[in-house]
Design an enzyme around this catalytic site. Structure first.
Site, PDB file in Angstrom:
ATOM      1  N   LYS A  60       0.856  -1.200   0.000  1.00 48.73           N
ATOM      2  CA  LYS A  60       0.000   0.000   0.000  1.00 48.73           C
ATOM      3  C   LYS A  60       0.887   1.244   0.000  1.00 48.73           C
ATOM      4  O   LYS A  60       1.907   1.287   0.681  1.00 48.73           O
ATOM      5  CB  LYS A  60      -0.895  -0.026   1.252  1.00 48.73           C
ATOM      6  CG  LYS A  60      -1.835   1.174   1.346  1.00 48.73           C
ATOM      7  CD  LYS A  60      -2.873   0.970   2.439  1.00 48.73           C
ATOM      8  CE  LYS A  60      -3.611   2.260   2.771  1.00 48.73           C
ATOM      9  NZ  LYS A  60      -4.359   2.840   1.643  1.00 48.73           N
ATOM     10  N   ASN A  65     -13.875   4.813  -4.159  1.00 46.64           N
ATOM     11  CA  ASN A  65     -13.219   4.883  -2.861  1.00 46.64           C
ATOM     12  C   ASN A  65     -12.606   6.251  -2.643  1.00 46.64           C
ATOM     13  O   ASN A  65     -12.245   6.952  -3.591  1.00 46.64           O
ATOM     14  CB  ASN A  65     -12.162   3.789  -2.705  1.00 46.64           C
ATOM     15  CG  ASN A  65     -10.812   4.228  -3.244  1.00 46.64           C
ATOM     16  OD1 ASN A  65     -10.069   4.959  -2.584  1.00 46.64           O
ATOM     17  ND2 ASN A  65     -10.500   3.809  -4.468  1.00 46.64           N
ATOM     18  N   GLY A 102      -7.816   8.114   0.893  1.00 51.73           N
ATOM     19  CA  GLY A 102      -6.934   9.234   1.219  1.00 51.73           C
ATOM     20  C   GLY A 102      -5.544   8.790   1.661  1.00 51.73           C
ATOM     21  O   GLY A 102      -4.926   9.432   2.513  1.00 51.73           O
ATOM     22  N   LEU A 103      -5.058   7.688   1.070  1.00 55.11           N
ATOM     23  CA  LEU A 103      -3.704   7.185   1.356  1.00 55.11           C
ATOM     24  C   LEU A 103      -3.415   7.030   2.850  1.00 55.11           C
ATOM     25  O   LEU A 103      -2.322   7.355   3.314  1.00 55.11           O
ATOM     26  CB  LEU A 103      -2.634   8.095   0.723  1.00 55.11           C
ATOM     27  CG  LEU A 103      -2.544   8.124  -0.802  1.00 55.11           C
ATOM     28  CD1 LEU A 103      -1.349   8.988  -1.232  1.00 55.11           C
ATOM     29  CD2 LEU A 103      -2.419   6.738  -1.411  1.00 55.11           C
ATOM     30  N   ASN A 145       3.927   6.411  -6.974  1.00 55.09           N
ATOM     31  CA  ASN A 145       2.514   6.756  -7.156  1.00 55.09           C
ATOM     32  C   ASN A 145       2.394   8.261  -7.402  1.00 55.09           C
ATOM     33  O   ASN A 145       2.457   9.057  -6.467  1.00 55.09           O
ATOM     34  CB  ASN A 145       1.727   6.316  -5.915  1.00 55.09           C
ATOM     35  CG  ASN A 145       0.238   6.581  -6.041  1.00 55.09           C
ATOM     36  OD1 ASN A 145      -0.224   7.183  -7.019  1.00 55.09           O
ATOM     37  ND2 ASN A 145      -0.522   6.141  -5.060  1.00 55.09           N
ATOM     38  N   CYS A 171      -2.607   9.273  -7.298  1.00 56.24           N
ATOM     39  CA  CYS A 171      -3.735   9.066  -6.389  1.00 56.24           C
ATOM     40  C   CYS A 171      -4.721  10.230  -6.508  1.00 56.24           C
ATOM     41  O   CYS A 171      -4.342  11.385  -6.317  1.00 56.24           O
ATOM     42  CB  CYS A 171      -3.279   8.939  -4.938  1.00 56.24           C
ATOM     43  SG  CYS A 171      -4.694   8.732  -3.829  1.00 56.24           S
ATOM     44  N   LYS A 206       3.629   5.006 -11.730  1.00 58.12           N
ATOM     45  CA  LYS A 206       2.207   4.674 -11.842  1.00 58.12           C
ATOM     46  C   LYS A 206       1.420   5.886 -12.319  1.00 58.12           C
ATOM     47  O   LYS A 206       1.387   6.924 -11.660  1.00 58.12           O
ATOM     48  CB  LYS A 206       1.640   4.176 -10.516  1.00 58.12           C
ATOM     49  CG  LYS A 206       0.180   3.742 -10.672  1.00 58.12           C
ATOM     50  CD  LYS A 206      -0.276   2.874  -9.551  1.00 58.12           C
ATOM     51  CE  LYS A 206      -1.691   2.391  -9.764  1.00 58.12           C
ATOM     52  NZ  LYS A 206      -2.173   1.598  -8.639  1.00 58.12           N
ATOM     53  N   GLY A 249     -12.860  -0.991 -10.802  1.00 59.17           N
ATOM     54  CA  GLY A 249     -13.728  -2.147 -11.037  1.00 59.17           C
ATOM     55  C   GLY A 249     -14.188  -2.265 -12.480  1.00 59.17           C
ATOM     56  O   GLY A 249     -13.723  -1.551 -13.367  1.00 59.17           O
ATOM     57  N   GLY A 289      -7.075  -5.575  -8.588  1.00 58.50           N
ATOM     58  CA  GLY A 289      -7.350  -4.629  -7.500  1.00 58.50           C
ATOM     59  C   GLY A 289      -8.679  -4.929  -6.856  1.00 58.50           C
ATOM     60  O   GLY A 289      -8.796  -5.809  -5.998  1.00 58.50           O
TER      61      GLY A 289
END
Lengths: 246, 301
Positions: B43, B67, B70-71, B126, B129, B164, B216, B264
Site C-alpha cells: 500500500k 473509494n 486518502g492514502l 505513485n 492518487c 504509476k 472495477g 485490485g
C-alpha cells in the site's frame, strides 16, 4: 483464523418486513464465533461481499438474520436450500464479557442479531435486560421490552427512552448496543451522563472485510484518527469513538 | 516450461499477476499460497503519516467501486521500522514498495530511506492518487514534472522503477514518454478514474469528500484503451490494471501490450481472483500451445 469457504445454504427462513434468517454449517467457523463477530457473505453476484453479524450458533451451525436492503442482501434473500454461498469469517472483535454486571442490551432494527447472540453467552452472574426498538411492528423481535416509533407494536417510543426509564428504576453497569447511528449517539450520551460502560457494534460500508482497504474507517479520539470497523471493530468501547465526527 | 513467465524492466516473474497497491495485504495469504503472485505491491506510503479521509469512504456502484481512502498510512519512518521488516520476512515473492511524496525532494528522501533495505525488488512511484491534494496526482498530470521526478529517482536506484500513471490526463502518451525519458524501467497504469455518486432521494453525496476514485468492471474499457495507447508510445514494459476480474480480462490487457497485470477491486469481489486468473491463463495457453510472450502486444485489427 478467518477462512474463505463456499458453502451450501443449510436452511432459509423468511420473516416479516424483508427480514430473513439463513443458516450455514461449518464446525471450524462455528467454534470460533463469539458475539459481535461478523462474516462477509455473498450470493453468486459480481459485487462485493456484505458484512453480516452472527445471529446464533448451535453446534456447527451458524445463523444470520439479515434485512433485505439492497442488491447484495436481495441476492442473499433469494437463495434456496442447497444454493452455494461465499463466506469469509469469522471476522472482527466481539463484545467483552464481564461477570456480575447489571447489563442492558439495546438494539434498533437490524441491530438485533448480535445482541440476541450475546444474550445467549452472558454469564448467569449478570442481570440482563434486552431492550429492542424499531420503526414499526415488522422490526420487532423477541426481547424483554419492545419499542416502535409508530406504536404498531410494543411501547410507542424510542428504545433510548426505555433506557432512560430503566435508569430511574435500577442501577446499570454496562450497556451493549447495535443499531442506527442516531440511536447509538443518543444512547452514548445517556451512558456518558450516567457513568455507564458502553460497548457499541458499528455498521460500515466495507470492501474487503479483512483489514486491507481501510474503507470502513470510523473516527476515534480527538486528533483526527481512524480505526477500521472490520478489524478494530465492529465492537468498540464507546469511549474511544469520536461521536461528533461519526 | 513455464508459459506464464514474464519480465518487467529489470525483473523476471514466474507469474504475470500482481496486485494493485492499496487493495491487498498479506491477509489474503490465509486463502492461498503467495507464489500465485509474481510480486507483491504494498500500500502506498507517504513521508508523513496520513490519517485518511473522513467516512463514508466507499460506495459500490452498478459496475465497480468508488473509494476515498486518502492514502491512510503510518508514514515512511514507522513503515520502515515496524512494517517493512515483517513484510520482507513474510514474503517469498519480490516486493515492490509503492510510495508517494508531496515534493520532488520528499520523493527522493523516501527513496533513499528505502534503498538501505535489502529485500525490496522495486518501487512503484505513485504520482496518480486522486484522493489526496498535494501528493501524487499533482505530479502525474504534468509531463515536465514526471520527467524531472523520474530522472532524480532514477539517479538514486538501480532497482525496478515503476511510474504509476493516472487516467485523469488529457494525453497519457505524453506522460508515459516523459517517464520513459526520465529513466523509468516500467510503467503501471491505470490508477482510479475520478468518480462520484449521489443519493437521488436526499441529494447527499455517497462519498464524504464528494469525488473519489472509481475502480472495477466499469473502468476496464478505459484502462484497456490507455494501456494500448501507452504501449504504443513507449518501449518500456507496462504493468496494467483497471477492472481486471477474470483470466479473459487479463488476456485482453496482454493483447493490448501489458507485460504483467494487477488485480485490485477483483480481490474484494473474489478473494481467490489471483488463483482463478492464473489457472485460467495457464490452461488457455496450454490448450493453444502458446506462451504469454506470444500474446503481449499482438492485438490485431
Amino acid at each position: 483464523m478467518k477462512t474463505y469457504n463456499i458453502l451450501p445454504l443449510l436452511r432459509m427462513e423468511h420473516l416479516k418486513g424483508g427480514y430473513f434468517v439463513l443458516w450455514i454449517e461449518d464446525a471450524d467457523m462455528a467454534s470460533q464465533c463469539r458475539p459481535g463477530m461478523f462474516f462477509e457473505l455473498k450470493a453468486n453476484l459480481p459485487g462485493l461481499f456484505k458484512p453480516i453479524s452472527v445471529y446464533s450458533v448451535s453446534d456447527s451451525r451458524i445463523a444470520f438474520m439479515i434485512k433485505n436492503v439492497g442488491s447484495g442482501t436481495n441476492a442473499l434473500s433469494e437463495l434456496r436450500e442447497g444454493d452455494l454461498l461465499q463466506v469469509i469469517g469469522p471476522l472482527g472483535t466481539s463484545f467483552p464479557i464481564f461477570e456480575h454486571q447489571s447489563t442492558v442490551l439495546v438494539s434498533g432494527g437490524v441491530g438485533y442479531p448480535p445482541l440476541a447472540f450475546l444474550k445467549t453467552r452472558l454469564p448467569h452472574s449478570c442481570q440482563v435486560s434486552f431492550l429492542h426498538g424499531g420503526a414499526c411492528a415488522d422490526d420487532v423481535f423477541p426481547a424483554d421490552e419492545c419499542y416502535t416509533v409508530d406504536g404498531s407494536a410494543g411501547i410507542k417510543a424510542f428504545v433510548t427512552e426505555g433506557v432512560l426509564s430503566l435508569i430511574t428504576r435500577q442501577r446499570i453497569d454496562i450497556v451493549y448496543s447495535c443499531g442506527p447511528l442516531a440511536m447509538l449517539q443518543a444512547l452514548n450520551r445517556i451512558c456518558k451522563d450516567n457513568c455507564i460502560k458502553h460497548f457499541a457494534s458499528l455498521e460500515a460500508y466495507m470492501a474487503c472485510g479483512v483489514g486491507v482497504c481501510h474503507g470502513c474507517a470510523v473516527p476515534v479520539g480527538k486528533h483526527g484518527q481512524y480505526q477500521r470497523v472490520c478489524v478494530e471493530g465492529p465492537v468498540f468501547d464507546a469511549d474511544i469513538l469520536n461521536w461528533e465526527l461519526m | 516450461m513455464n508459459r506464464l513467465s514474464t519480465t518487467l524492466g529489470r525483473l523476471s516473474f514466474e507469474s504475470p499477476i500482481t496486485v494493485a497497491s492499496g487493495t491487498f495485504g498479506t491477509e489474503y495469504f490465509d486463502f492461498y499460497d503467495q507464489s500465485v503472485l509474481g510480486a507483491y505491491v504494498s500500500k502506498t506510503i507517504t513521508f508523513e503519516a496520513k490519517a485518511g479521509n473522513p467516512p463514508p469512504r466507499l460506495y459500490e456502484t452498478e459496475a465497480g467501486l468508488i473509494n476515498s481512502i486518502g492514502l491512510q498510512n503510518p508514514g515512511i519512518e514507522v513503515f520502515v521500522r515496524e512494517h517493512l521488516p515483517a513484510l520482507i520476512d513474510k514474503l517469498s515473492i519480490p516486493l515492490i514498495v509503492s510510495f508517494s511524496g508531496s515534493s520532488v525532494t520528499e520523493f527522493v528522501r523516501m527513496l533513499e530511506m528505502l534503498e538501505s533495505w535489502d529485500g525490496i525488488a522495486g518501487y512503484e512511484v505513485n504520482v496518480s492518487c486522486p484522493n489526496v491534494e498535494k501528493e501524487g496526482i499533482a505530479f502525474g498530470t504534468d509531463p515536465d514534472m514526471v520527467f524531472d521526478l523520474t530522472s532524480k529517482l532514477n539517479a538514486v536506484t538501480k532497482r525496478e522503477l515503476i511510474i504509476k500513471l493516472s487516467p485523469n490526463v488529457s494525453d497519457i502518451a505524453t506522460i508515459a514518454q516523459a517517464a520513459e525519458a526520465g529513466g523509468a524501467s516500467s510503467l503501471a497504469l491505470i490508477n482510479t478514474l475520478f468518480g462520484m455518486a449521489i443519493d437521488w432521494q436526499t441529494g447527499k453525496a455517497r462519498i464524504k469528500r464528494g469525488i473519489g476514485g472509481y475502480s472495477g468492471t466499469g473502468i476496464k474499457p478505459v484502462a484497456l484503451a490507455l494501456t494500448y495507447k501507452a504501449a504504443q508510445a513507449v518501449k518500456i514494459p507496462i504493468l496494467a490494471m483497471g477492472g481486471i476480474y477474470t483470466w479473459q480480462d487479463a488476456l485482453e490487457f496482454f493483447y493490448a501490450g501489458a507485460s504483467m497485470i494487477a488485480l485490485g477491486t477483483a480481490n474484494f469481489v473474489n478473494p481467490l481472483a489471483p488463483v482463478d486468473v492464473l489457472n485460467g491463463l495457464g490452461y488457455y495457453l496450454e490448450q493453444k500451445d502458446m506462451r504469454l510472450s506470444d500474446i503481449i502486444g499482438s492485438v490485431s485489427f
